[in-house]
Design a protein around this motif. Structure first.
Motif, mmCIF file in Angstrom:
data_model
loop_
_atom_site.group_PDB
_atom_site.id
_atom_site.type_symbol
_atom_site.label_atom_id
_atom_site.label_comp_id
_atom_site.label_asym_id
_atom_site.label_seq_id
_atom_site.Cartn_x
_atom_site.Cartn_y
_atom_site.Cartn_z
ATOM 1 N N ALA A 115 -19.005 2.672 4.242
ATOM 2 C CA ALA A 115 -18.632 3.393 3.024
ATOM 3 C C ALA A 115 -19.149 4.817 3.131
ATOM 4 N N VAL A 116 -18.265 5.778 2.948
ATOM 5 C CA VAL A 116 -18.646 7.181 3.107
ATOM 6 C C VAL A 116 -19.730 7.572 2.109
ATOM 7 N N HIS A 117 -19.662 6.999 0.898
ATOM 8 C CA HIS A 117 -20.616 7.401 -0.131
ATOM 9 C C HIS A 117 -21.586 6.302 -0.525
ATOM 10 N N GLY A 118 -21.905 5.433 0.421
ATOM 11 C CA GLY A 118 -22.987 4.492 0.205
ATOM 12 C C GLY A 118 -22.565 3.045 0.164
ATOM 13 N N SER A 119 -23.485 2.154 0.647
ATOM 14 C CA SER A 119 -23.326 0.714 0.717
ATOM 15 C C SER A 119 -22.243 0.367 1.744
ATOM 16 N N GLY A 120 -22.055 -0.911 1.952
ATOM 17 C CA GLY A 120 -21.066 -1.369 2.929
ATOM 18 C C GLY A 120 -21.679 -1.703 4.272
ATOM 19 N N GLY A 168 -17.664 10.931 -10.310
ATOM 20 C CA GLY A 168 -19.113 11.020 -10.445
ATOM 21 C C GLY A 168 -19.861 10.790 -9.152
ATOM 22 N N VAL A 169 -19.302 9.957 -8.258
ATOM 23 C CA VAL A 169 -19.979 9.698 -6.982
ATOM 24 C C VAL A 169 -20.104 10.964 -6.147
ATOM 25 N N LEU A 170 -19.232 11.943 -6.381
ATOM 26 C CA LEU A 170 -19.319 13.239 -5.717
ATOM 27 C C LEU A 170 -20.076 14.251 -6.570
ATOM 28 N N ALA A 171 -19.819 14.239 -7.888
ATOM 29 C CA ALA A 171 -20.392 15.252 -8.771
ATOM 30 C C ALA A 171 -21.902 15.099 -8.925
ATOM 31 N N ARG A 172 -22.386 13.879 -9.026
ATOM 32 C CA ARG A 172 -23.826 13.678 -9.256
ATOM 33 C C ARG A 172 -24.683 14.257 -8.139
ATOM 34 N N PRO A 173 -24.406 13.933 -6.863
ATOM 35 C CA PRO A 173 -25.252 14.525 -5.810
ATOM 36 C C PRO A 173 -25.083 16.030 -5.674
ATOM 37 N N ARG A 174 -23.894 16.573 -5.962
ATOM 38 C CA ARG A 174 -23.729 18.031 -5.913
ATOM 39 C C ARG A 174 -24.596 18.681 -6.992
#
Length: 335
Positions: free
Chosen positions: A151-156, A196-202
Motif C-alpha cells: 500500500a503506497v500510503h500505509g499497511s498491506g 485526508g490520507v494525503l492532506a494530513r501528512p502534508r
C-alpha cells in the motif's frame, strides 16, 4: 441467429493446423524455447499463421507456463483522476512493463464492483493499493495466494506498516519556501474527506517547519470549490491574529480556488497574500498570477514503487523507509 455472432477465440491448435505443425512446435516457437531443432522456415510459417489468425496467448496460459500470473492489480481509491494521478498510473504501467508485468487498475469510484470480487477473479501476482489498505483485506489476499500486497500510503505489508511514499516532505517544502518572507502561514485543505490520507501528512510537514522556525501554528481552512466558500476562508485568514499572509495549499486545484477568491476580494497576490500549490498541473503555469508549486518526479516515483514490488516478488529484503521522492519548488509569481 440475427446480428454478428460471437467469434470463437483463436487457439494454439488453430495456429498449428494453419501452419501444418504440431501444437508443441507452436509453443516452442512462440516461447523461443531453447535447445529445439526447428528450422527458420518452420518458425517463419508459425509466425505468419499467428499474424493471419490474430492469435494471442491467454493470460491463464501464460500464468501456467510461467508458474505465476504477470498481473499487478492497482487499487485506486475514490479520488478525482486528474493530471497527476493519471500520469502516475501511466508511469507505473511503463515501469512494471519493464519488469515483464502488466499493471491493471481498478477504481473504487461507485458503483464499482467490490474490490474482493476483482482480485479473486484476476488472481494477480501482486496488489499495489494507492490508498491505505486494511490489514484484514491484505491478509485475505495473501491467504488466497497473492504473493505481494503493498500500500503506497500505509499497511498491506505487515501490521501498521509505514507508507511507501511520504507526503510530509511536500508540506515541509511549501512551508520553508513561504517562511522566508511570511510569519504566519495558513493551510488550505481540500473539500473531500477521502483525500485526508494525503492532506494530513502534508499539513504535518507544514506544522513541523513552523515549529522548527518558531512560527505560530498554521491556520487550517477547508476550501470548497465555489467562489463564496473560498472567499470566506480568505476573509478568515485576513482576520486572524496574527494575520495569515502565506498559504500552503493541498494541491494546485485548491490553490487556484484561493487565487480566484483573492481576486474576487480585490486582493493582490503575492503582496496581500502569497499562495503555493502542489503538483505542477498545466493550469498552474496559466493561472493569473502564475502559481508557485511543488513538483514531484512521477517517473522516479513509479520506478521506485515497481522496483520495491519486484524485489519483494523475488524474495529480496525491502527497506522500511519511504522511497526518496525528488521534490522541486517551481517559483512563479504567486509566492
Amino acid at each position: 441467429m440475427s446480428g454478428a455472432s460471437r467469434r470463437r477465440r483463436v487457439t494454439s491448435g488453430d495456429v498449428a493446423r494453419e501452419a501444418g505443425v504440431s501444437r508443441a512446435t507452436v509453443s516452442y516457437v512462440l516461447n523461443d524455447t531453447p535447445h529445439q531443432k526447428i528450422s527458420e522456415t518452420t518458425r517463419e510459417r508459425v509466425r505468419e499463421a499467428v499474424a493471419r489468425l490474430g492469435y494471442a496467448p491467454s493470460a491463464a496460459a501464460r500464468s501456467l507456463r510461467k508458474g505465476r500470473s504477470d498481473i499487478v492489480l492497482g487499487l485506486l481509491p475514490d479520488w478525482p483522476i486528474e493530471h497527476v494521478l493519471g500520469r502516475l498510473v501511466q508511469q507505473l504501467t511503463s515501469a512494471f512493463a519493464e519488469h515483464g508485468l502488466t499493471f491493471l487498475v481498478h477504481s473504487a469510484a461507485r458503483p464499482a464492483r467490490p474490490v474482493r470480487e476483482i482480485w479473486k477473479a484476476l488472481t494477480p501476482v501482486a496488489v499495489l493499493a494507492l490508498d491505505e489498505l486494511p490489514e484484514s483485506e491484505a491478509d485475505a489476499m495473501r491467504a488466497a495466494g497473492i504473493d505481494v500486497v503493498m500500500a503506497v500510503h500505509g499497511s498491506g505489508r505487515g501490521r501498521n506498516s509505514p507508507p511507501l511514499v511520504s507526503e510530509e516532505p511536500i508540506g515541509a517544502a511549501q512551508a520553508r519556501h513561504l517562511a522566508a518572507s511570511h510569519h504566519r502561514l495558513g493551510y488550505a485543505c481540500p473539500d473531500l474527506a477521502g483525500l485526508g490520507v494525503l492532506a494530513r501528512p502534508r499539513l504535518d510537514g507544514v506544522r513541523r517547519v513552523c515549529a522548527e522556525l518558531g512560527l505560530p501554528e498554521p491556520d487550517v481552512r477547508v476550501i470548497p470549490f465555489d467562489p463564496d466558500g473560498a472567499a470566506a476562508a480568505v476573509k478568515a485568514w485576513r482576520a486572524a491574529e496574527p494575520r495569515v499572509t502565506g498559504i500552503c495549499a493541498f494541491n494546485d486545484a485548491v490553490a487556484l480556488s484561493v487565487l480566484v477568491a483573492l481576486r474576487s476580494l480585490g486582493l493582490r497576490v503575492p503582496d496581500d497574500m502569497a499562495v503555493i500549490g502542489v503538483d505542477d498541473t498545466p493550469a498552474a503555469a496559466l493561472a493569473q498570477p502564475p502559481l508557485t508549486t511543488v513538483a514531484r518526479d512521477a517517473d522516479a516515483l513509479a520506478r521506485g514503487l515497481a522496483r520495491r514490488l519486484v524485489d519483494a516478488l523475488d524474495g529480496r529484503r525491502i527497506p522500511v523507509d519511504p522511497l526518496r521522492d525528488p521534490l522541486r519548488v517551481l517559483v512563479r509569481t504567486s509566492a
